[in-house]
Design a protein around this motif. Structure first.
Motif, PDB file in Angstrom:
ATOM      1  N   ASP A 155       0.828  -1.206   0.000  1.00 58.47           N
ATOM      2  CA  ASP A 155       0.000   0.000   0.000  1.00 58.47           C
ATOM      3  C   ASP A 155       0.864   1.258   0.000  1.00 58.47           C
ATOM      4  OD1 ASP A 155      -2.425  -1.352  -0.077  1.00 58.47           O
ATOM      5  OD2 ASP A 155      -2.569  -1.494   2.103  1.00 58.47           O
ATOM      6  N   MET A 156       1.970   1.218   0.714  1.00 56.56           N
ATOM      7  CA  MET A 156       2.879   2.370   0.745  1.00 56.56           C
ATOM      8  C   MET A 156       3.395   2.684  -0.659  1.00 56.56           C
ATOM      9  SD  MET A 156       6.406   2.852   2.932  1.00 56.56           S
ATOM     10  CE  MET A 156       7.399   1.834   1.830  1.00 56.56           C
ATOM     11  N   LEU A 157       3.803   1.661  -1.383  1.00 55.27           N
ATOM     12  CA  LEU A 157       4.325   1.881  -2.730  1.00 55.27           C
ATOM     13  C   LEU A 157       3.229   2.285  -3.710  1.00 55.27           C
ATOM     14  CD1 LEU A 157       6.937  -1.013  -2.861  1.00 55.27           C
ATOM     15  CD2 LEU A 157       7.340   1.421  -2.442  1.00 55.27           C
ATOM     16  N   ARG A 158       1.999   1.839  -3.441  1.00 53.72           N
ATOM     17  CA  ARG A 158       0.868   2.296  -4.262  1.00 53.72           C
ATOM     18  C   ARG A 158       0.644   3.791  -4.054  1.00 53.72           C
ATOM     19  NH1 ARG A 158      -1.094   3.231  -8.382  1.00 53.72           N
ATOM     20  NH2 ARG A 158      -3.338   3.311  -8.741  1.00 53.72           N
ATOM     21  N   LEU A 159       0.768   4.244  -2.820  1.00 59.57           N
ATOM     22  CA  LEU A 159       0.636   5.671  -2.520  1.00 59.57           C
ATOM     23  C   LEU A 159       1.762   6.474  -3.178  1.00 59.57           C
ATOM     24  CD1 LEU A 159      -0.436   5.285   1.207  1.00 59.57           C
ATOM     25  CD2 LEU A 159      -1.816   6.385  -0.562  1.00 59.57           C
ATOM     26  N   VAL A 160       2.958   5.893  -3.210  1.00 55.09           N
ATOM     27  CA  VAL A 160       4.062   6.527  -3.940  1.00 55.09           C
ATOM     28  C   VAL A 160       3.691   6.685  -5.410  1.00 55.09           C
ATOM     29  CG1 VAL A 160       6.439   6.212  -4.768  1.00 55.09           C
ATOM     30  CG2 VAL A 160       5.885   5.773  -2.366  1.00 55.09           C
ATOM     31  N   ASP A 161       3.141   5.624  -6.006  1.00 58.51           N
ATOM     32  CA  ASP A 161       2.731   5.671  -7.415  1.00 58.51           C
ATOM     33  C   ASP A 161       1.687   6.756  -7.672  1.00 58.51           C
ATOM     34  OD1 ASP A 161       4.421   3.584  -8.062  1.00 58.51           O
ATOM     35  OD2 ASP A 161       2.858   2.042  -7.968  1.00 58.51           O
ATOM     36  N   LEU A 162       0.873   7.041  -6.659  1.00 55.75           N
ATOM     37  CA  LEU A 162      -0.160   8.068  -6.790  1.00 55.75           C
ATOM     38  C   LEU A 162       0.401   9.481  -6.598  1.00 55.75           C
ATOM     39  CD1 LEU A 162      -3.135   6.375  -4.888  1.00 55.75           C
ATOM     40  CD2 LEU A 162      -2.971   6.833  -7.341  1.00 55.75           C
ATOM     41  N   GLY A 163       1.700   9.581  -6.304  1.00 54.18           N
ATOM     42  CA  GLY A 163       2.332  10.889  -6.164  1.00 54.18           C
ATOM     43  C   GLY A 163       2.401  11.408  -4.742  1.00 54.18           C
ATOM     44  N   CYS A 164       2.064  10.580  -3.765  1.00 53.46           N
ATOM     45  CA  CYS A 164       2.072  11.026  -2.369  1.00 53.46           C
ATOM     46  C   CYS A 164       3.497  11.171  -1.831  1.00 53.46           C
ATOM     47  CB  CYS A 164       1.313  10.039  -1.485  1.00 53.46           C
ATOM     48  SG  CYS A 164      -0.443   9.934  -1.838  1.00 53.46           S
ATOM     49  N   TYR A 165       3.627  12.091  -0.907  1.00 52.29           N
ATOM     50  CA  TYR A 165       4.844  12.242  -0.112  1.00 52.29           C
ATOM     51  C   TYR A 165       4.609  11.575   1.243  1.00 52.29           C
ATOM     52  CZ  TYR A 165       6.383  15.765  -3.512  1.00 52.29           C
ATOM     53  OH  TYR A 165       6.765  16.417  -4.654  1.00 52.29           O
ATOM     54  N   PHE A 166       5.703  11.339   1.980  1.00 53.04           N
ATOM     55  CA  PHE A 166       5.617  10.719   3.302  1.00 53.04           C
ATOM     56  C   PHE A 166       6.449  11.526   4.284  1.00 53.04           C
ATOM     57  CE2 PHE A 166       4.340   7.502   0.423  1.00 53.04           C
ATOM     58  CZ  PHE A 166       3.516   6.641   1.121  1.00 53.04           C
ATOM     59  N   SER A 167       5.831  11.921   5.400  1.00 50.06           N
ATOM     60  CA  SER A 167       6.576  12.658   6.420  1.00 50.06           C
ATOM     61  C   SER A 167       7.051  11.684   7.498  1.00 50.06           C
ATOM     62  CB  SER A 167       5.733  13.791   7.012  1.00 50.06           C
ATOM     63  OG  SER A 167       4.471  13.341   7.449  1.00 50.06           O
ATOM     64  N   ILE A 168       8.347  11.746   7.793  1.00 50.83           N
ATOM     65  CA  ILE A 168       9.022  10.812   8.688  1.00 50.83           C
ATOM     66  C   ILE A 168       9.371  11.523   9.987  1.00 50.83           C
ATOM     67  CG2 ILE A 168      10.999   9.240   8.920  1.00 50.83           C
ATOM     68  CD1 ILE A 168       9.140   8.518   6.596  1.00 50.83           C
ATOM     69  N   ASN A 169       9.138  10.839  11.118  1.00 45.77           N
ATOM     70  CA  ASN A 169       9.537  11.395  12.416  1.00 45.77           C
ATOM     71  C   ASN A 169      10.484  10.443  13.147  1.00 45.77           C
ATOM     72  OD1 ASN A 169       7.957   9.541  14.165  1.00 45.77           O
ATOM     73  ND2 ASN A 169       6.164  10.585  13.332  1.00 45.77           N
ATOM     74  N   THR A 170      11.002  10.877  14.284  1.00 45.37           N
ATOM     75  CA  THR A 170      12.022  10.101  14.998  1.00 45.37           C
ATOM     76  C   THR A 170      11.478   8.796  15.560  1.00 45.37           C
ATOM     77  OG1 THR A 170      11.568  11.508  16.931  1.00 45.37           O
ATOM     78  CG2 THR A 170      13.493  12.058  15.588  1.00 45.37           C
ATOM     79  N   ASN A 171      10.223   8.772  15.973  1.00 40.79           N
ATOM     80  CA  ASN A 171       9.647   7.512  16.466  1.00 40.79           C
ATOM     81  C   ASN A 171       9.551   6.475  15.352  1.00 40.79           C
ATOM     82  OD1 ASN A 171       9.194   9.143  18.767  1.00 40.79           O
ATOM     83  ND2 ASN A 171       7.382   7.953  19.308  1.00 40.79           N
TER      84      ASN A 171
END
Length: 240
Positions: A155-171
């Protein structure tokens, strides 16, 4: 480090929010202060002046069971007063949250509006990845950021294919899903604090720790140039 960016921060969840807001601007850290409802967004805007570095996002959080028809009308009325939307999304992890049909109804309304008006969105998705993908695929927003992603790789890679960005935090880079985040393309990564709900150096997050958070996430990706990459990604999403 200069030009640090925090794409997801809960200013109103700190007791000393005036002091925190002042610190953000003094440190020149670009910060998107998300809210959970149109009412909170309006209160924040009335209480705390926005600056070059501090912006408020209008939210409609799926965990907020008090939100309904009047609030979505307020959301639609107020969205023209900001370029930033969040925290919004879908969360099926607990039955005590807003009902699934209402979540779907409101999320689709919000995504449709944001796609048509090209608004920046920071999106909460928990145990609802397939529905989120279906709705995002329908409207194709260009400024969608998935906040604190906890789903599976497919699902994460599908969201990438849709052009989504991902915000990463320390946790995230210390949690059980941390290896998944190495699969994200560098050009789709942003950094969030989700303060006050994360820790940096075993301390509850405050904006004074954003530099340390960047250093920790840079080590995770083995990329000393990550702050520059994040700034470029953020600039790209704003200009898209």
């Amino acid at each position: 480090m200069k030009n640090l960016i925090d794409t997801h921060f809960h200013l109103d969840h700190y007791r000393n929010y005036f002091e925190i807001a002042k610190t953000i601007t003094e440190l020149e850290q670009y910060t998107i202060c998300v809210t959970n409802s149109p009412g909170i967004f309006l209160s924040c805007k009335n209480l705390i002046p926005e600056t070059k570095y501090l912006k408020f996002a209008i939210g409609f959080h799926p965990q907020e069971t008090t939100l309904g028809g009047r609030e979505i009308n307020d959301f639609i009325r107020l969205i023209s007063s900001t370029n930033y939307v969040g925290e919004i999304g879908l969360d099926y992890s607990q039955k005590s949250y807003m009902s699934k049909p209402l979540q779907l109804k409101y999320f689709e309304q919000i995504v449709e509006i944001c796609a048509s008006k090209n608004k920046f969105m920071t999106i909460h998705v928990r145990k609802a990845e397939k529905d989120a993908i279906r709705i995002l695929e329908k409207y194709h927003p260009t400024k969608a950021i998935i906040h604190w992603y906890t789903g599976g790789c497919d699902d994460m890679l599908r969201l990438v294919d849709l052009g989504c960005y991902f915000s990463i935090n320390t946790n995230m880079v210390k949690g059980s899903k941390k290896e998944n985040y190495h699969l994200l393309p560098l050009e789709r990564i942003l950094i969030e604090s989700d303060g006050p709900y994360t820790k940096v150096n075993n301390k509850k997050y405050t904006p004074a720790l954003l530099k340390d958070a960047y250093e920790e996430i840079s080590r995770f990706y083995n990329n000393p140039d990550l702050p520059r990459n994040i700034y470029y990604n953020f600039e790209k999403i704003l200009l898209s």
